[in-house]
Design a protein around this motif. Structure first.
Motif, PDB file in Angstrom:
ATOM      1  N   ARG A   1       2.951  27.957  -5.571  1.00  0.00           N
ATOM      2  CA  ARG A   1       3.364  28.048  -6.973  1.00  0.00           C
ATOM      3  C   ARG A   1       2.630  29.159  -7.717  1.00  0.00           C
ATOM      4  NH1 ARG A   1       7.838  25.747  -6.577  1.00  0.00           N
ATOM      5  NH2 ARG A   1       7.964  23.516  -6.582  1.00  0.00           N
ATOM      6  N   CYS A   2       3.244  29.594  -8.782  1.00  0.00           N
ATOM      7  CA  CYS A   2       2.622  30.503  -9.761  1.00  0.00           C
ATOM      8  C   CYS A   2       2.231  31.860  -9.188  1.00  0.00           C
ATOM      9  CB  CYS A   2       1.390  29.865 -10.388  1.00  0.00           C
ATOM     10  SG  CYS A   2       1.643  28.223 -11.053  1.00  0.00           S
ATOM     11  N   GLY A   3       2.989  32.348  -8.206  1.00  0.00           N
ATOM     12  CA  GLY A   3       2.689  33.648  -7.644  1.00  0.00           C
ATOM     13  C   GLY A   3       1.670  33.620  -6.516  1.00  0.00           C
ATOM     14  N   TRP A   4       1.251  32.439  -6.101  1.00  0.00           N
ATOM     15  CA  TRP A   4       0.294  32.312  -4.998  1.00  0.00           C
ATOM     16  C   TRP A   4       1.054  32.180  -3.691  1.00  0.00           C
ATOM     17  CZ3 TRP A   4      -5.156  30.413  -5.438  1.00  0.00           C
ATOM     18  CH2 TRP A   4      -5.660  30.576  -6.724  1.00  0.00           C
ATOM     19  N   LEU A   5       0.418  32.647  -2.619  1.00  0.00           N
ATOM     20  CA  LEU A   5       0.946  32.454  -1.270  1.00  0.00           C
ATOM     21  C   LEU A   5      -0.220  32.438  -0.306  1.00  0.00           C
ATOM     22  CD1 LEU A   5       0.852  35.332   0.538  1.00  0.00           C
ATOM     23  CD2 LEU A   5       2.566  35.949  -1.155  1.00  0.00           C
ATOM     24  N   THR A   6       0.065  31.933   0.876  1.00  0.00           N
ATOM     25  CA  THR A   6      -0.898  31.990   1.973  1.00  0.00           C
ATOM     26  C   THR A   6      -0.258  32.813   3.068  1.00  0.00           C
ATOM     27  OG1 THR A   6      -1.725  29.795   1.404  1.00  0.00           O
ATOM     28  CG2 THR A   6      -2.276  30.629   3.590  1.00  0.00           C
ATOM     29  N   ASP A   7      -0.954  33.849   3.528  1.00  0.00           N
ATOM     30  CA  ASP A   7      -0.375  34.684   4.581  1.00  0.00           C
ATOM     31  C   ASP A   7      -0.503  33.996   5.936  1.00  0.00           C
ATOM     32  OD1 ASP A   7      -2.926  35.277   5.715  1.00  0.00           O
ATOM     33  OD2 ASP A   7      -3.104  37.158   4.601  1.00  0.00           O
ATOM     34  N   ARG A   8       0.032  34.611   6.963  1.00  0.00           N
ATOM     35  CA  ARG A   8       0.059  34.006   8.307  1.00  0.00           C
ATOM     36  C   ARG A   8      -1.326  33.800   8.904  1.00  0.00           C
ATOM     37  NH1 ARG A   8       2.711  39.197  11.409  1.00  0.00           N
ATOM     38  NH2 ARG A   8       2.444  40.371   9.510  1.00  0.00           N
ATOM     39  N   PHE A   9      -2.351  34.386   8.289  1.00  0.00           N
ATOM     40  CA  PHE A   9      -3.719  34.232   8.774  1.00  0.00           C
ATOM     41  C   PHE A   9      -4.489  33.167   7.993  1.00  0.00           C
ATOM     42  CE2 PHE A   9      -2.328  38.671   9.057  1.00  0.00           C
ATOM     43  CZ  PHE A   9      -2.177  38.758  10.434  1.00  0.00           C
ATOM     44  N   GLY A  10      -3.854  32.616   6.956  1.00  0.00           N
ATOM     45  CA  GLY A  10      -4.492  31.589   6.143  1.00  0.00           C
ATOM     46  C   GLY A  10      -5.186  32.112   4.898  1.00  0.00           C
ATOM     47  N   VAL A  11      -5.077  33.410   4.621  1.00  0.00           N
ATOM     48  CA  VAL A  11      -5.706  33.997   3.434  1.00  0.00           C
ATOM     49  C   VAL A  11      -4.791  33.771   2.232  1.00  0.00           C
ATOM     50  CG1 VAL A  11      -6.536  36.137   2.371  1.00  0.00           C
ATOM     51  CG2 VAL A  11      -6.919  35.724   4.812  1.00  0.00           C
ATOM     52  N   SER A  12      -5.379  33.323   1.117  1.00  0.00           N
ATOM     53  CA  SER A  12      -4.621  33.081  -0.116  1.00  0.00           C
ATOM     54  C   SER A  12      -4.568  34.344  -0.966  1.00  0.00           C
ATOM     55  CB  SER A  12      -5.276  31.966  -0.930  1.00  0.00           C
ATOM     56  OG  SER A  12      -5.144  30.744  -0.264  1.00  0.00           O
ATOM     57  N   TRP A  13      -3.393  34.599  -1.524  1.00  0.00           N
ATOM     58  CA  TRP A  13      -3.141  35.768  -2.363  1.00  0.00           C
ATOM     59  C   TRP A  13      -2.457  35.324  -3.649  1.00  0.00           C
ATOM     60  CZ3 TRP A  13      -4.012  40.882  -0.587  1.00  0.00           C
ATOM     61  CH2 TRP A  13      -4.362  40.993   0.766  1.00  0.00           C
ATOM     62  N   GLN A  14      -2.710  36.049  -4.717  1.00  0.00           N
ATOM     63  CA  GLN A  14      -1.964  35.911  -5.967  1.00  0.00           C
ATOM     64  C   GLN A  14      -1.269  37.244  -6.208  1.00  0.00           C
ATOM     65  OE1 GLN A  14      -4.138  34.136  -9.360  1.00  0.00           O
ATOM     66  NE2 GLN A  14      -5.858  34.079  -7.930  1.00  0.00           N
TER      67      GLN A  14
ATOM     68  N   LYS B   1       7.455  32.885  -6.128  1.00  0.00           N
ATOM     69  CA  LYS B   1       7.309  34.312  -6.433  1.00  0.00           C
ATOM     70  C   LYS B   1       7.637  34.508  -7.905  1.00  0.00           C
ATOM     71  CE  LYS B   1      10.473  37.193  -5.034  1.00  0.00           C
ATOM     72  NZ  LYS B   1      11.288  38.100  -4.221  1.00  0.00           N
ATOM     73  N   LEU B   2       6.805  35.256  -8.603  1.00  0.00           N
ATOM     74  CA  LEU B   2       7.017  35.484 -10.025  1.00  0.00           C
ATOM     75  C   LEU B   2       8.118  36.521 -10.238  1.00  0.00           C
ATOM     76  CD1 LEU B   2       3.313  35.455 -11.255  1.00  0.00           C
ATOM     77  CD2 LEU B   2       4.964  33.579 -11.203  1.00  0.00           C
ATOM     78  N   VAL B   3       9.005  36.212 -11.182  1.00  0.00           N
ATOM     79  CA  VAL B   3      10.134  37.084 -11.504  1.00  0.00           C
ATOM     80  C   VAL B   3       9.926  37.581 -12.937  1.00  0.00           C
ATOM     81  CG1 VAL B   3      12.635  37.244 -11.715  1.00  0.00           C
ATOM     82  CG2 VAL B   3      11.615  35.789  -9.932  1.00  0.00           C
ATOM     83  N   ILE B   4       9.642  38.859 -13.059  1.00  0.00           N
ATOM     84  CA  ILE B   4       9.290  39.447 -14.345  1.00  0.00           C
ATOM     85  C   ILE B   4      10.401  39.266 -15.365  1.00  0.00           C
ATOM     86  CG2 ILE B   4       8.651  41.582 -15.541  1.00  0.00           C
ATOM     87  CD1 ILE B   4       7.358  42.471 -12.823  1.00  0.00           C
ATOM     88  N   ALA B   5      11.653  39.466 -14.985  1.00  0.00           N
ATOM     89  CA  ALA B   5      12.771  39.343 -15.939  1.00  0.00           C
ATOM     90  C   ALA B   5      12.822  37.937 -16.541  1.00  0.00           C
ATOM     91  CB  ALA B   5      14.096  39.680 -15.248  1.00  0.00           C
ATOM     92  N   GLU B   6      12.586  36.913 -15.740  1.00  0.00           N
ATOM     93  CA  GLU B   6      12.588  35.540 -16.253  1.00  0.00           C
ATOM     94  C   GLU B   6      11.395  35.295 -17.181  1.00  0.00           C
ATOM     95  OE1 GLU B   6      13.135  32.541 -13.223  1.00  0.00           O
ATOM     96  OE2 GLU B   6      14.567  33.824 -12.163  1.00  0.00           O
ATOM     97  N   LEU B   7      10.271  35.870 -16.854  1.00  0.00           N
ATOM     98  CA  LEU B   7       9.091  35.741 -17.713  1.00  0.00           C
ATOM     99  C   LEU B   7       9.332  36.442 -19.055  1.00  0.00           C
ATOM    100  CD1 LEU B   7       6.331  36.413 -15.031  1.00  0.00           C
ATOM    101  CD2 LEU B   7       7.071  34.193 -15.941  1.00  0.00           C
ATOM    102  N   GLU B   8       9.967  37.610 -19.000  1.00  0.00           N
ATOM    103  CA  GLU B   8      10.298  38.347 -20.236  1.00  0.00           C
ATOM    104  C   GLU B   8      11.251  37.536 -21.116  1.00  0.00           C
ATOM    105  OE1 GLU B   8       9.050  40.992 -21.532  1.00  0.00           O
ATOM    106  OE2 GLU B   8       8.286  42.244 -19.900  1.00  0.00           O
ATOM    107  N   ARG B   9      12.258  36.911 -20.496  1.00  0.00           N
ATOM    108  CA  ARG B   9      13.204  36.099 -21.267  1.00  0.00           C
ATOM    109  C   ARG B   9      12.481  34.930 -21.939  1.00  0.00           C
ATOM    110  NH1 ARG B   9      16.668  37.698 -17.196  1.00  0.00           N
ATOM    111  NH2 ARG B   9      16.319  35.894 -15.848  1.00  0.00           N
ATOM    112  N   ALA B  10      11.579  34.305 -21.216  1.00  0.00           N
ATOM    113  CA  ALA B  10      10.813  33.185 -21.797  1.00  0.00           C
ATOM    114  C   ALA B  10       9.944  33.699 -22.948  1.00  0.00           C
ATOM    115  CB  ALA B  10       9.959  32.511 -20.733  1.00  0.00           C
ATOM    116  N   PHE B  11       9.324  34.832 -22.758  1.00  0.00           N
ATOM    117  CA  PHE B  11       8.450  35.394 -23.787  1.00  0.00           C
ATOM    118  C   PHE B  11       9.237  35.672 -25.075  1.00  0.00           C
ATOM    119  CE2 PHE B  11       6.080  38.942 -25.762  1.00  0.00           C
ATOM    120  CZ  PHE B  11       4.829  38.344 -25.884  1.00  0.00           C
ATOM    121  N   ARG B  12      10.461  36.203 -24.908  1.00  0.00           N
ATOM    122  CA  ARG B  12      11.291  36.527 -26.082  1.00  0.00           C
ATOM    123  C   ARG B  12      12.075  35.337 -26.596  1.00  0.00           C
ATOM    124  NH1 ARG B  12      12.425  40.920 -22.586  1.00  0.00           N
ATOM    125  NH2 ARG B  12      14.455  39.996 -22.149  1.00  0.00           N
ATOM    126  N   ASP B  13      11.976  34.186 -25.918  1.00  0.00           N
ATOM    127  CA  ASP B  13      12.678  32.944 -26.281  1.00  0.00           C
ATOM    128  C   ASP B  13      14.178  33.114 -26.199  1.00  0.00           C
ATOM    129  OD1 ASP B  13      12.815  30.269 -26.909  1.00  0.00           O
ATOM    130  OD2 ASP B  13      12.654  30.579 -29.068  1.00  0.00           O
TER     131      ASP B  13
END
Length: 158
Positions: free
Chosen positions: A102-115, A145-157
């Motif tokens: 969630r929230c733009g986080w993932l775990t790669d195939r080696f177990g390392v966490s990324w944002q 995965k974070l989607v910028i267009a959806e975040l922009e729409r939420a920001f502008r209401d």
């Protein structure tokens, strides 16, 4: 010289990780590799440690053993300029067995966490408009995965 260097502990597959990580970000490269000799915990010739750069940031990777495991308590945050960069990094890091979270986080195939975080999200979250910030939070919390267009729409209401 960078004062603090992130050290990633791996149990094998170092060459595969180095290839993936340095292929995804510009200004990335392996700078030094040390290999096990006849004595040591690993097989002679296997990588013991490697120094590398991701987007100019210095890291070290060590081929230890299964004594240490990766945890989501420590993640690597990559600030992305646009959706294309978000998509590129997201797809590359979850390829081959990684897992979205969630929230733009993932775990790669080696177990390392990324944002994988759009810079625009960071800007929106610093807004003085508390209602807009709340809408953006409500939008990104259920996203993988974070989607910028959806975040922009939420920001502008919208």
């Amino acid at each position: 010289m960078q004062k603090i260097v992130t050290n990633l502990w791996f149990d094998g597959r170092i060459e595969e990780a180095l290839e993936l990580y340095t292929s995804l970000l510009p200004d990335s490269r392996v700078t030094h590799i040390r290999r096990y000799g006849e004595s040591g915990m690993g097989e002679s010739g296997d990588i013991l440690t490697a120094d590398f750069e991701l987007a100019g940031q210095v890291f070290t990777i060590i081929n230890g053993n299964s004594f240490c495991e990766h945890s989501a308590a420590m993640s690597l945050m990559v600030l992305c300029e646009d959706q294309e960069e978000v998509d590129h990094l997201w797809d590359g890091l979850i390829s081959g067995g990684g897992a979205p979270s969630r929230c733009g986080w993932l775990t790669d195939r080696f177990g390392v966490s990324w944002q994988i975080t759009p810079i625009r999200l960071m800007e929106m979250m610093k807004s003085d408009d508390a209602a807009a910030v709340e809408r953006v939070m409500a939008a990104f919390l259920p996203m993988d995965k974070l989607v910028i267009a959806e975040l922009e729409r939420a920001f502008r209401d919208e």
